[in-house]
Structures are given as structure tokens and as C-alpha cells.
Design an enzyme around this catalytic site. Structure first.
Site, PDB file in Angstrom:
ATOM      1  N   GLU A  17     -16.196   2.391   7.976  1.00  0.00           N
ATOM      2  CA  GLU A  17     -14.973   3.206   7.910  1.00  0.00           C
ATOM      3  C   GLU A  17     -13.807   2.507   8.613  1.00  0.00           C
ATOM      4  O   GLU A  17     -13.965   1.479   9.265  1.00  0.00           O
ATOM      5  CB  GLU A  17     -15.206   4.566   8.587  1.00  0.00           C
ATOM      6  CG  GLU A  17     -15.575   5.695   7.617  1.00  0.00           C
ATOM      7  CD  GLU A  17     -14.386   6.192   6.797  1.00  0.00           C
ATOM      8  OE1 GLU A  17     -13.282   5.659   6.963  1.00  0.00           O
ATOM      9  OE2 GLU A  17     -14.568   7.121   6.000  1.00  0.00           O
TER      10      GLU A  17
ATOM     11  N   ASN B 229     -10.190  13.835   6.670  1.00  0.00           N
ATOM     12  CA  ASN B 229     -10.202  12.493   6.109  1.00  0.00           C
ATOM     13  C   ASN B 229      -8.854  12.162   5.468  1.00  0.00           C
ATOM     14  O   ASN B 229      -7.952  13.008   5.389  1.00  0.00           O
ATOM     15  CB  ASN B 229     -11.303  12.381   5.042  1.00  0.00           C
ATOM     16  CG  ASN B 229     -12.404  11.442   5.446  1.00  0.00           C
ATOM     17  OD1 ASN B 229     -12.142  10.374   6.005  1.00  0.00           O
ATOM     18  ND2 ASN B 229     -13.639  11.819   5.185  1.00  0.00           N
TER      19      ASN B 229
ATOM     20  N   ASP C  66     -12.119  10.437   0.042  1.00  0.00           N
ATOM     21  CA  ASP C  66     -12.418  10.006   1.407  1.00  0.00           C
ATOM     22  C   ASP C  66     -11.181   9.332   2.005  1.00  0.00           C
ATOM     23  O   ASP C  66     -10.074   9.837   1.883  1.00  0.00           O
ATOM     24  CB  ASP C  66     -13.636   9.071   1.380  1.00  0.00           C
ATOM     25  CG  ASP C  66     -14.385   9.006   2.701  1.00  0.00           C
ATOM     26  OD1 ASP C  66     -13.738   9.051   3.754  1.00  0.00           O
ATOM     27  OD2 ASP C  66     -15.618   8.887   2.683  1.00  0.00           O
TER      28      ASP C  66
END
Length: 294
Positions: free
Chosen positions: A18, A151, A201
Site C-alpha cells: 500500500e 481509502n 481502493d
């Protein structure tokens, strides 16, 4: 669809890769593995990588500071590391939330130098999380409630609007900001996938004000024009892209982190690159990351 070139730049088994951030001053890519809590540093030109394990359950996100240091979100705490040091020092603690129910997740710095960061329900079902604005004096102000998985935080180039996603509600919003950039003035739906189950996301914005977003479990990254039209789609060789940023010397390389989380043994065998970092050429022109005013 797109004919952009997708290349593997770091083969690694990230359970939940991430928060890729391009460090323009150093010419390196920072990114993290949330659930195998590790901070990664990648020099794309030399291929040299460094990995730093963090003593926490979740390493939720990172941010760069104007002084050349870093912020790291460990569980529900923010820590700061000054440049040319190795010690992570306490900076702020998320108010009114507690592990193991929630943790810090995605975040991004605005044009004023404040960090907007969200929290999430670790059970992935309840609206226990929120969206916070973290100012340089370490104050954390809750800006939104009733968030399941925060997110996709990104800011328009003009600083007057931002994007925010609740992945488990399958919705991405555009949020209006006042003239100071500190208060939310409206919220409107940019994309609603609640009927399809698509999981939007991590995200970033390019120089044209378009929003790029990864579709977790969807095997692609997409681009929305400022008017909300989905106008580009780029397929990846893995199921779970997680987040993305523009980088490289000219900010024309789109870096994408990925994850092997939730893949079965059979799916993992078919996706040996799951969890790796990819680079996409020809996607567009990026903008430099905002830096936290510390």
C-alpha cells in the site's frame, strides 16, 4: 482499454502492499506492507531496495514531511522520524478509537501541509471508522463519521476538492473544501459500485485533475475525468492492485502496489507476481506529492 506498458519493478510477496509515495528529492519510491508491517524504499533506476520492519500489528500508511522526514501510522498512533535519524518518535494518537476494533489506514497530505487520514473497522463490516485532519501541531480533528474502510484519499490540483472512498461501501465521493482547505463544504458521489461489489481502493490525481484508482479484487486501475466519466482502464497481471502514485524523474511513471491477501492457494499459484510493485508507462503526467508541514 489501454495499450500502456505494464512492467514489474519489484518482485516481492507483500500481503497487503500500500501507500506508494514518490520522493522527488531523493528519487526513490516509498511504500509499505500493512499486514507484514514493513516500510520499503525502492530506487527504480538501480533496483536497490531497503526494508524496515515495524513493531506493530498494522502499518497503515506513511507521509513525507517538508523537513525530509517521514510520518508512519502504526495501529492508531502516528509517529515521526526526522531526516538522517533512525528513531521513530510519538506524534499523535487517534482520539476516541481503540484497537483491536479500528486502526489507521489510508492517508494523504493536502496543499496546506496537513495530513488527512482515515480509520477502518478491522472486521470490515461496521461503520466504526472516520476521516481525520491532522495538523502540524499534532491535533487530530474528526471530519467524517460512519466509515467502514477509509481509502482513496487524493486532492485536486486546485486544492478546493478532495476524493474519499469507503472500500467496503463500494463508493467514492468528491468532497468540497472551503477557501482555507480545512473544512468540508459538501459531499457528492463520484462512483457507486454498491450494486456490483467492485472494491475501489487507493487513488491519486494527475496533472489534468483526473482521479486514478485501483480496483482491489478487480485486476485493474482506472481513471476518472474531472466530470466523473470513467475514461481509461489498465489491466494488471494480478487480481489485487491496492494503491498508486506518479513518480520517476518526470512524474510520468504510474507505480502500483498490490497484495496477495484473500487469494486462495490455487490463485496464488496462478499469480506468482501477487504482492509485487508494478510501473506503468504512458498513463499521463503526475504532480508532486504534498509534504506534511513539519
Amino acid at each position: 482499454m489501454s495499450d500502456c506498458k505494464v512492467e514489474l519493478i519489484q518482485k516481492v510477496d507483500a500481503r497487503l502492499g500500500e501507500t506508494p509515495l514518490w520522493d522527488l528529492a531523493r528519487g526513490v519510491l516509498w511504500w509499505i506492507d500493512i499486514e507484514q508491517p514493513t516500510l520499503w524504499r525502492l530506487d527504480p533506476e538501480s533496483g536497490v531496495t531497503e526494508a524496515e520492519a515495524h513493531p506493530c500489528t498494522y502499518l497503515g500508511s506513511i507521509a513525507m514531511t517538508r523537513s525530509g522526514g517521514l510520518l508512519a501510522a502504526r495501529d492508531l498512533k502516528l509517529l515521526h522520524r526526522a531526516p538522517k535519524t533512525s528513531d521513530w518518535l510519538p506524534f499523535a494518537t487517534t482520539p476516541d478509537e481503540a484497537m483491536p476494533a479500528t486502526r489507521l489506514n489510508d492517508g494523504r497530505v493536502d496543499a496546506n501541509g496537513s495530513l488527512w487520514i482515515g480509520t477502518m473497522d478491522n472486521g470490515l463490516t461496521r461503520g466504526l471508522g472516520g476521516l481525520y485532519r491532522v495538523d502540524p501541531d499534532s491535533t487530530m480533528t474528526r471530519m467524517l463519521d460512519d466509515v467502514i474502510v477509509a481509502n482513496g484519499i487524493a486532492f485536486a490540483p486546485d486544492g478546493r476538492s478532495m476524493y474519499f472512498t469507503d472500500t467496503r461501501r463500494h463508493v467514492t465521493w468528491r468532497l468540497g473544501l472551503d477557501e482555507t482547505g480545512r473544512e468540508i463544504t459538501y459531499r457528492e458521489v463520484l462512483a457507486d459500485y454498491s450494486s456490483t461489489g467492485i472494491r475501489p481502493d487507493g487513488a491519486c490525481v494527475d496533472a489534468d485533475g483526473c482521479l486514478w484508482q485501483a480496483f482491489f479484487a478487480g485486476g485493474q486501475v482506472v481513471r476518472y475525468a474531472p466530470d466523473g466519466r470513467l475514461d481509461r482502464q489498465i489491466a494488471l497481471p494480478v487480481t489485487n492492485p491496492t494503491c498508486l502514485c506518479f513518480g520517476g524523474r518526470d512524474l510520468k511513471t504510474l507505480f502500483v502496489t498490490t497484495a496477495f491477501k484473500f487469494l486462495s492457494d490455487e490463485e496464488l499459484a496462478a499469480e506468482p507476481l501477487a504482492g509485487s510493485v508494478f510501473a506503468i508507462e504512458g498513463a499521463g503526467q503526475g504532480v508532486a506529492e504534498n509534504l506534511f508541514a513539519l
